[in-house]
Design a protein around this motif. Sequence first.
Motif, PDB file in Angstrom:
ATOM      1  N   VAL A  85      -5.037   5.738   3.263  1.00  0.00           N
ATOM      2  CA  VAL A  85      -4.618   5.737   1.857  1.00  0.00           C
ATOM      3  C   VAL A  85      -5.066   7.029   1.174  1.00  0.00           C
ATOM      4  O   VAL A  85      -4.299   7.689   0.458  1.00  0.00           O
ATOM      5  CB  VAL A  85      -5.186   4.512   1.120  1.00  0.00           C
ATOM      6  CG1 VAL A  85      -4.964   4.637  -0.381  1.00  0.00           C
ATOM      7  CG2 VAL A  85      -4.545   3.225   1.628  1.00  0.00           C
ATOM      8  N   TYR A  92      -3.174   3.601  -7.809  1.00  0.00           N
ATOM      9  CA  TYR A  92      -2.983   2.465  -6.901  1.00  0.00           C
ATOM     10  C   TYR A  92      -2.421   1.223  -7.576  1.00  0.00           C
ATOM     11  O   TYR A  92      -2.746   0.918  -8.717  1.00  0.00           O
ATOM     12  CB  TYR A  92      -4.318   2.110  -6.229  1.00  0.00           C
ATOM     13  CG  TYR A  92      -4.817   3.212  -5.331  1.00  0.00           C
ATOM     14  CD1 TYR A  92      -3.938   3.918  -4.515  1.00  0.00           C
ATOM     15  CD2 TYR A  92      -6.154   3.579  -5.324  1.00  0.00           C
ATOM     16  CE1 TYR A  92      -4.373   4.936  -3.702  1.00  0.00           C
ATOM     17  CE2 TYR A  92      -6.606   4.601  -4.509  1.00  0.00           C
ATOM     18  CZ  TYR A  92      -5.706   5.276  -3.695  1.00  0.00           C
ATOM     19  OH  TYR A  92      -6.139   6.298  -2.892  1.00  0.00           O
ATOM     20  N   LEU A  96       0.408   4.013  -4.643  1.00  0.00           N
ATOM     21  CA  LEU A  96       0.219   3.379  -3.340  1.00  0.00           C
ATOM     22  C   LEU A  96      -0.251   1.957  -3.607  1.00  0.00           C
ATOM     23  O   LEU A  96      -1.191   1.745  -4.381  1.00  0.00           O
ATOM     24  CB  LEU A  96      -0.804   4.137  -2.495  1.00  0.00           C
ATOM     25  CG  LEU A  96      -0.320   5.453  -1.874  1.00  0.00           C
ATOM     26  CD1 LEU A  96      -0.228   6.559  -2.901  1.00  0.00           C
ATOM     27  CD2 LEU A  96      -1.239   5.882  -0.735  1.00  0.00           C
ATOM     28  N   ILE A 112       4.561   2.546  -0.821  1.00  0.00           N
ATOM     29  CA  ILE A 112       4.567   3.774  -1.617  1.00  0.00           C
ATOM     30  C   ILE A 112       5.714   3.701  -2.621  1.00  0.00           C
ATOM     31  O   ILE A 112       6.863   3.440  -2.239  1.00  0.00           O
ATOM     32  CB  ILE A 112       4.723   5.017  -0.729  1.00  0.00           C
ATOM     33  CG1 ILE A 112       3.548   5.116   0.258  1.00  0.00           C
ATOM     34  CG2 ILE A 112       4.816   6.284  -1.573  1.00  0.00           C
ATOM     35  CD1 ILE A 112       3.661   6.271   1.230  1.00  0.00           C
TER      36      ILE A 112
END
Length: 269
Positions: free
Chosen positions: A102, A210, A229, A263
């Motif tokens: 990540v 995130y 992400l 993503i």
Amino acid sequence: QSHRPFYQNVAEALRRAAQQTTEADIDLRIEFLEDLSPQNTADRARALAQHCQAMCLISAVHPTVTEAVSQIQATGVHVFALVGQLSATGQVPYIGLDNWKVGRTSAWAFANICRAPGKIGILMGNPRYRNQEMNETGFRSYFRELAPDFTLLEPISTFEAAAVAQEMTEKLLADHADLVGLYVSGGGISGALAALRATGRAGQIVVVGYDLTDVTRAALLDGTMTLVLSHPLAQLARDAIDGMIRACTTQAGNQTSIVPFEIYTRENI
């Protein structure tokens, strides 16, 4: 806490996974903690373990929490680390992302999207969360190996608070007029986004953070964020429920499950 929307999404995914399972009759209990101190986390985990055969725990790594987990395991209750690892030795099965990957993927985004190398600010929620620590480690390793012309500023802790993240982001923008990117590796994303919008810098620098929530979705759509992400919540929850069932019924094999991350840009949400 600033991560509450994400945790609520995780909880809802767990509820759906429990309802859909046919392998066991599940009594699912979910508890949110406002006080995230190690002692309170340890106390609440012990209390919950008295009524459970297996449990998942999202927590920062701390000796007080580690000791509580060991005590819970000694009673025969199966403990899983969810989202962030609790043990580097594998003594606590982990369900979540490969956070090294990540971090490196986040770094790849900056290296390939920024128009030119420059300074990148880093916001962390709490470095005791092992997932955030591994995110930063992978992030730095990519730049050290493949994009050394970028300057990574020292990480700033937001303590998972939006107000702190807003203040720290405003300071970063004021102190570094040549900032080309902002990496939000922990809690407080809403505060960081508010600072970018209030200072007129939204859309002018690359921002990576995130988990797809209402807040980050809106930021992708208006251009404040560049890339998100995200945990695949349905699979994360399914693997957590399945792992706990297996632990309670067979007690065989390694129950750790590394799930792939998703993503998102504004073009695919």
